[in-house]
Enzyme design. Sequence first.
Site, mmCIF file in Angstrom:
data_model
loop_
_atom_site.group_PDB
_atom_site.id
_atom_site.type_symbol
_atom_site.label_atom_id
_atom_site.label_comp_id
_atom_site.label_asym_id
_atom_site.label_seq_id
_atom_site.Cartn_x
_atom_site.Cartn_y
_atom_site.Cartn_z
ATOM 1 N N GLY A 1 0.784 -1.239 0.000
ATOM 2 C CA GLY A 1 0.000 0.000 0.000
ATOM 3 C C GLY A 1 0.807 1.275 0.000
ATOM 4 N N GLY B 1 2.563 2.331 -2.562
ATOM 5 C CA GLY B 1 2.576 2.937 -3.893
ATOM 6 C C GLY B 1 3.583 2.347 -4.854
ATOM 7 N N THR C 1 3.196 -0.287 -7.028
ATOM 8 C CA THR C 1 2.562 -0.479 -8.324
ATOM 9 C C THR C 1 2.343 0.868 -9.009
ATOM 10 O OG1 THR C 1 1.428 -2.367 -7.345
ATOM 11 C CG2 THR C 1 0.631 -1.611 -9.463
ATOM 12 N N HIS D 1 -10.228 2.610 34.269
ATOM 13 C CA HIS D 1 -9.068 2.139 33.519
ATOM 14 C C HIS D 1 -8.648 3.182 32.476
ATOM 15 C CE1 HIS D 1 -6.715 -1.208 31.502
ATOM 16 N NE2 HIS D 1 -6.778 -0.301 30.535
ATOM 17 N N GLU D 2 -9.584 3.600 31.663
ATOM 18 C CA GLU D 2 -9.244 4.545 30.592
ATOM 19 C C GLU D 2 -8.836 5.900 31.164
ATOM 20 O OE1 GLU D 2 -8.759 3.507 27.690
ATOM 21 O OE2 GLU D 2 -9.760 1.569 27.876
HETATM 22 P P1 ADP Z 1 1.554 -1.261 -3.407
HETATM 23 O O1 ADP Z 1 1.731 -1.700 -4.814
HETATM 24 O O2 ADP Z 1 2.787 -0.682 -2.803
HETATM 25 O O3 ADP Z 1 0.928 -2.268 -2.519
HETATM 26 P P2 ADP Z 1 -0.286 0.492 -4.662
HETATM 27 O O4 ADP Z 1 0.597 1.196 -5.608
HETATM 28 O O5 ADP Z 1 -1.103 -0.610 -5.216
HETATM 29 O O6 ADP Z 1 0.534 -0.040 -3.420
HETATM 30 O O7 ADP Z 1 -1.208 1.567 -3.956
HETATM 31 C C1 ADP Z 1 -2.606 1.422 -3.859
HETATM 32 C C2 ADP Z 1 -3.286 2.769 -3.951
HETATM 33 O O8 ADP Z 1 -2.969 3.577 -2.829
HETATM 34 C C3 ADP Z 1 -2.848 3.579 -5.142
HETATM 35 O O9 ADP Z 1 -3.618 3.275 -6.253
HETATM 36 C C4 ADP Z 1 -3.055 4.997 -4.677
HETATM 37 O O10 ADP Z 1 -4.395 5.397 -4.830
HETATM 38 C C5 ADP Z 1 -2.763 4.923 -3.210
HETATM 39 N N1 ADP Z 1 -1.368 5.275 -2.936
HETATM 40 C C6 ADP Z 1 -0.440 4.457 -2.404
HETATM 41 N N2 ADP Z 1 0.736 5.080 -2.251
HETATM 42 C C7 ADP Z 1 0.553 6.336 -2.710
HETATM 43 C C8 ADP Z 1 1.417 7.477 -2.816
HETATM 44 N N3 ADP Z 1 2.700 7.422 -2.420
HETATM 45 N N4 ADP Z 1 0.900 8.597 -3.345
HETATM 46 C C9 ADP Z 1 -0.379 8.656 -3.741
HETATM 47 N N5 ADP Z 1 -1.238 7.624 -3.669
HETATM 48 C C10 ADP Z 1 -0.791 6.465 -3.145
HETATM 49 ZN ZN ZN Z 2 -5.641 -0.010 28.853
HETATM 50 MG MG MG Z 3 0.939 -3.426 -5.558
#
Ligand code: ADP
Ligand code: ZN
Ligand code: MG
Length: 622
Positions: free
Chosen positions: A208, A210, A212, A427-428
Amino acid sequence: MAAPKPQLPPSIWLVFLALFMVTALGLFSGGNSGGSSVIPYSQFQSYLDQGKVKDVTVSGDTIRGTLTDAMPNGNTAFSTVQVPAELAGSLSKHGVEYSAVTTGGPLATLLSWIVPPLLFVGVWIFASRTMGGGAGGGLGGGLFSIGRSRAKLVTAETDVKVTFDDVAGVDEAKAELHEIVDFLKRPEEFGRLGAHIPRGILLVGPPGTGKTLLARAVAGEAGVAFYSTNGAEFVEMFVGVGASRVRDLFEQARGTAPCIIFIDELDALGRARGASPVTGQDEKEQTLNQLLAEMDGFDRSVAIVVLAATNRPEILDPALLRAGRFDRQVLVDRPDKSGRIQILRIHLAKLKLGADVKLEDIAALTPGFTGADLANLANEAAVLATRRGAESIAMEDFTGAVERIVAGLEKKSRILIPKERRIVAYHEMGHALVALAIPGTDPIQKVSIIPRGIGALGYTLQRPTDDRFLMGKRELEDKMAVLMGGRAAETLLGEDVSTGAADDLAKATDIARGMVLRFGMDSGLGPVAWDTEPGQFLDQQGAFWRPRRFSDETAHEIDTAVRRRMEDALARAIGILRAHRDALDRGAADLLARETLGAEELPVLCPVPVDATMSPEVGQPS
Ligand code: ADP
Ligand code: ZN
Ligand code: MG
C-alpha cells in the site's frame, strides 16, 4: 484469474478420429468377411424346426452358428439376436416375423471401441505435459503449446496516464526512478558514453505504499509500453509452463521496446531455491532460471527495464539480486508527516472540503498510514459526510474516519454491565491522567468507554504529533507508565483487578524487553545488545529459532530487570493517580455519564500537571 484450458490443436483430434474409424471399420468388416448373414430370430427358429442348424455359439443375447445348407444368398454362417422364449412362442403362433437387437445397440458397441483409446490419449497428454521438460523439448513443446497461449494474456498497456505527480511522499524513490525515465526516453543518449541503465529495479516496501503506482508512473512519464504481471501468474502446476511464459513475455517485450516489464509480488516466483520442500519446486526453479537467463541474455542496447515489487526482499533468491539483474533496490517506505500531507493533497483534490479541514491536522492524526490507507481514509470521510447529508466534508468526518480505521467500527450495541462500565471508565481515565500528568508525553485526543472492534472495551486515543525515529530512555519509561495507568487505576479502585489490562501489559513488556535486551538502557545489564532486532519486513526471521546469545545467569538477570521495570512503571502510575485521586474519580464519573471525552475536556480535570520530580527513577531500585 481463470486460466483458459490448454487446447489440443484440432488437427490432432482429426488424426486420432481417423485412426479409430479405420480400425473400427476394419474390425467390423473383418467380422463379416467370412460370409455371415444377420437373420431374424423367427428365421432362426424356423431353421431350427427344419433341423437345418448345424452348430451355434451363444454369447449374451447373440447367437452365431452355421447351417447345414446354404441360405439363398449362399452363406452358411449366420447370427441373430435372441427374443425371449415366451414372446417368441406367442409371436410364432400368429406367424409374425420377429427379430431382436442387442440391448446396448450399435451406439454402445461403437462407444466400447472408442472410449478405451480416448482414455489412453488422455493419459498420454497428461504424461507428456508432466514430463515434457522446460525448454518445450520433444513432444511437450512440439505438439502442444500450453505455455504459449497464456503468456499472450499479458497485453502491453501503451497509454499509461499515471505520472509522478500522482505519487507523493516517496521522493527518494521518485528521484531514483527519474533516471530510468530519462533512459527510456532517450536510450541513444545514455549509450553515448557507454553507460547503461540497470536492467532490473526492485521496489521494496510494505503493502500500500505505492509500488505499483510508481511502476506505472515510470511508464506514463516515459510514454512507453507497460507489461504488468504478477509473480504468481508464472507459478504453474506443470513443469516448464512458467518458464515458457517468461520466455514469451520477454520475446513479446523485445518487439515493443522501449518498454517496461513490471512483475508484482516477485517473491511468489523468486523465492530462494530449495527454501521450501513443497511440491512445485521444480517448476518454480525452472521459471526462476528462465527469468535469470532472460535478464542476463538481453542485449544492453535494447531499452527494456524490468521493475519488480516485493514486500519480502529477504526471501528472494540471492541470484536475483546479483549484478545485471535486480541489482538496484529502491525503498518505498511509509510516508512521513509531510509526505502524508502531499498524498492527502492528491486524494482530497477531487473532494468537496469544508473550511475547517486542514491537511496538516489530518496528517498529524495518521502516523504510520500508507498511501493506500490515506486514499481509503479520504473515501471513508466522504462516505461519512454523505451519510450525514452534509454539503461538504468536515474535519469531524476525517476524525471519525481515522477512528473507524484505527480502532475498528463502533459497536454501540455491545452492552456492558454497570460494574464493568465503571472499571472500564477508571481504567481509561487512568491512562489519560497519567499521560496528562507527565510533561512531554503524546497528547490525549479522546477517551471513550464505547466498545470498539473485537477486543477493546474502551480506548484512549493518544497520537504522536510528529513521527519519531529516535526515542529517549526517559520517553520509553514515560510510555510504560502511561500504559500501566489503566491497571494502576483499577488497583486504586480497591476491587479486583481485571483482564482489561492484558494488551497494555503486553505492550509495556515489549518496551521493557527492548530497553534491556536491545538498547542497552538498563544499568544492571550494561550497554550490551543481548538480542538483535527481529526481521525487518513482516517478521520473517522471527519465525525461526535463533540461538540465545547469553548465559543462563544473564537470562535470569534479564527476567529480573524486565520485571523490575514493569513494577516500577506500575508504581509510578499508581503514585501519580493517588496524588490525583479526586481528578480520577471525577473523570471516571464524567466518562460514565458522557461516554466520550475530547481533548478539550481533559485538562479541566487535572489542572496541575504533576511535575517530573515525583516519579521515581525507574530502573534504579530505591
Ligand atoms: P503497493 O503496490 O505498494 O501495494 P499500490 O501502488 O497498489 O501499493 O497503492 C494502492 C493505492 O494507494 C494507489 O492506487 C493509490 O491510490 C494509493 N497510494 C499508495 N501510495 C501512494 C502514494 N505514495 N501517493 C499517492 N497515492 C498512493
Ligand atoms: Zn488499557
Ligand atoms: Mg501493488
